[in-house]
Design a protein around this motif. Structure first.
Motif, short mmCIF file in Angstrom:
data_model
loop_
_atom_site.label_atom_id
_atom_site.label_comp_id
_atom_site.label_asym_id
_atom_site.label_seq_id
_atom_site.Cartn_x
_atom_site.Cartn_y
_atom_site.Cartn_z
N THR A 1 27.98 -26.31 103.06
CA THR A 1 27.52 -25.07 102.44
C THR A 1 28.51 -24.57 101.40
N ALA A 2 29.78 -24.64 101.69
CA ALA A 2 30.81 -24.20 100.73
C ALA A 2 30.80 -25.06 99.47
N VAL A 3 30.68 -26.37 99.64
CA VAL A 3 30.65 -27.26 98.48
C VAL A 3 29.37 -27.06 97.67
N ALA A 4 28.24 -26.88 98.35
CA ALA A 4 26.98 -26.62 97.65
C ALA A 4 27.05 -25.32 96.86
N LEU A 5 27.66 -24.31 97.44
CA LEU A 5 27.83 -23.03 96.75
C LEU A 5 28.74 -23.21 95.54
N LEU A 6 29.77 -24.03 95.67
CA LEU A 6 30.65 -24.33 94.54
C LEU A 6 29.85 -24.94 93.40
N PHE A 7 28.98 -25.89 93.69
CA PHE A 7 28.18 -26.54 92.65
C PHE A 7 27.21 -25.56 91.99
N VAL A 8 26.62 -24.67 92.77
CA VAL A 8 25.71 -23.67 92.20
C VAL A 8 26.47 -22.74 91.25
N VAL A 9 27.66 -22.33 91.64
CA VAL A 9 28.47 -21.45 90.80
C VAL A 9 28.90 -22.18 89.52
#
Length: 98
Positions: A67-75
């Motif tokens: 979830t943290a890595v996916a959020l990083l990619f979205v940002v």
């Protein structure tokens, strides 16, 4: 702003606006992948220390890490889309004059 001449030169030599935008987005994604990799490695390395600070979550919880890595990619995509779009709209003749 700093790479305006480089982008204008690429466009003057035939690069399409879509190619320029895709190139800028891909550069950002490479940095995001590097940051995600370093972050996961750092989380794994510090899991012993983090265990004492966490409550109700395992230090190497895969759902939290993904979830943290996916959020990083979205940002990253959100933060680099506008500059990529702006770069794709550069007029090469006008940018090279300065």
């Amino acid at each position: 702003m700093q790479r305006r001449r480089e982008i204008a030169l690429r466009m003057a030599l035939g690069a399409s606006p879509q190619h320029v935008a895709r190139s800028i987005l891909m550069e950002s994604m490479v940095l995001a992948v590097a940051g995600g990799t370093i972050g996961i490695a750092g989380a794994a390395a510090s899991s012993g220390f983090a265990r004492t600070l966490l409550f109700g979550v395992a230090p190497q919880d895969p759902v939290t890490l993904v979830t943290a890595v996916a959020l990083l990619f979205v940002v990253v995509v959100a933060a680099s889309w506008l500059p990529a779009r702006r770069a794709a709209l550069i007029d090469p003749a006008r940018a090279m004059r300065v």
